[in-house]
Design a protein around this motif. Structure first.
Motif, mmCIF file in Angstrom:
data_model
loop_
_atom_site.group_PDB
_atom_site.id
_atom_site.type_symbol
_atom_site.label_atom_id
_atom_site.label_comp_id
_atom_site.label_asym_id
_atom_site.label_seq_id
_atom_site.Cartn_x
_atom_site.Cartn_y
_atom_site.Cartn_z
ATOM 1 N N GLU A 1 0.837 -1.198 0.000
ATOM 2 C CA GLU A 1 0.000 0.000 0.000
ATOM 3 C C GLU A 1 0.873 1.250 0.000
ATOM 4 O O GLU A 1 1.140 1.861 1.037
ATOM 5 N N ALA A 2 1.310 1.617 -1.188
ATOM 6 C CA ALA A 2 2.193 2.774 -1.341
ATOM 7 C C ALA A 2 2.115 3.278 -2.770
ATOM 8 O O ALA A 2 1.608 2.597 -3.664
ATOM 9 N N MET A 3 2.623 4.491 -2.953
ATOM 10 C CA MET A 3 2.750 5.093 -4.274
ATOM 11 C C MET A 3 4.230 5.370 -4.488
ATOM 12 O O MET A 3 4.984 5.481 -3.526
ATOM 13 N N TRP A 4 4.627 5.489 -5.751
ATOM 14 C CA TRP A 4 6.036 5.773 -6.004
ATOM 15 C C TRP A 4 6.194 6.707 -7.184
ATOM 16 O O TRP A 4 5.301 6.852 -8.020
ATOM 17 N N ILE A 5 7.358 7.325 -7.204
ATOM 18 C CA ILE A 5 7.763 8.197 -8.298
ATOM 19 C C ILE A 5 9.029 7.572 -8.885
ATOM 20 O O ILE A 5 10.091 7.621 -8.262
ATOM 21 N N PRO A 6 8.924 6.940 -10.051
ATOM 22 C CA PRO A 6 10.116 6.380 -10.678
ATOM 23 C C PRO A 6 10.982 7.496 -11.252
ATOM 24 O O PRO A 6 10.476 8.395 -11.930
#
Length: 134
Positions: A44-49
């Protein structure tokens, strides 16, 4: 710090005592404008590649298990550079295996809204994100 995701503004603090070099490096890149997407392997997370972007920092206060609201910077290595924002149960990982990122900031407001936005990135796709000074 102020973080705006999909039009919603969150308050956040830099974790200067834990990760001073990462905080200083990230500040030099502010305002930081990008898109956030749902993680593939981490829960349960978001990311910025960020590909090969180099923040010129090594590991400091690195963790694999961030709590909701914690923001991590993975500075490069066995995976690309990335920022991870936990909104629930998270074990930071990539296709290369388990990762640990520098805990450099924490969202301090509206964690329920953070969770709502996080879930929407899974079903609706990328959302705009902007990191700014207060």
């Amino acid at each position: 710090m102020k973080i705006t995701i999909a039009g919603h503004v969150f308050s956040a603090r830099f974790e200067e005592a834990l990760s001073p070099k990462t905080c200083a490096s990230f500040r030099r890149h502010m305002p930081f404008d990008s898109q956030v997407v749902h993680v593939r392997w981490s829960g349960e997370a978001m990311w910025i590649p960020l590909g090969k972007k180099d923040f010129e920092v090594a590991y400091e206060e690195a963790t694999t298990y961030p709590t909701p609201g914690q923001i991590l910077l993975f500075p490069q290595g066995k995976s690309e550079t990335e920022i991870l924002i936990a909104y629930g149960s998270t074990r930071f990982a990539s296709k290369a295996g388990t990762l640990a990122g520098n805990h450099f900031a924490t969202i301090t407001s509206d964690l329920d809204k953070l969770c709502e936005i996080g879930m929407s990135t899974m079903w609706e796709g990328a959302k705009p994100i902007l990191f700014e000074d207060d």
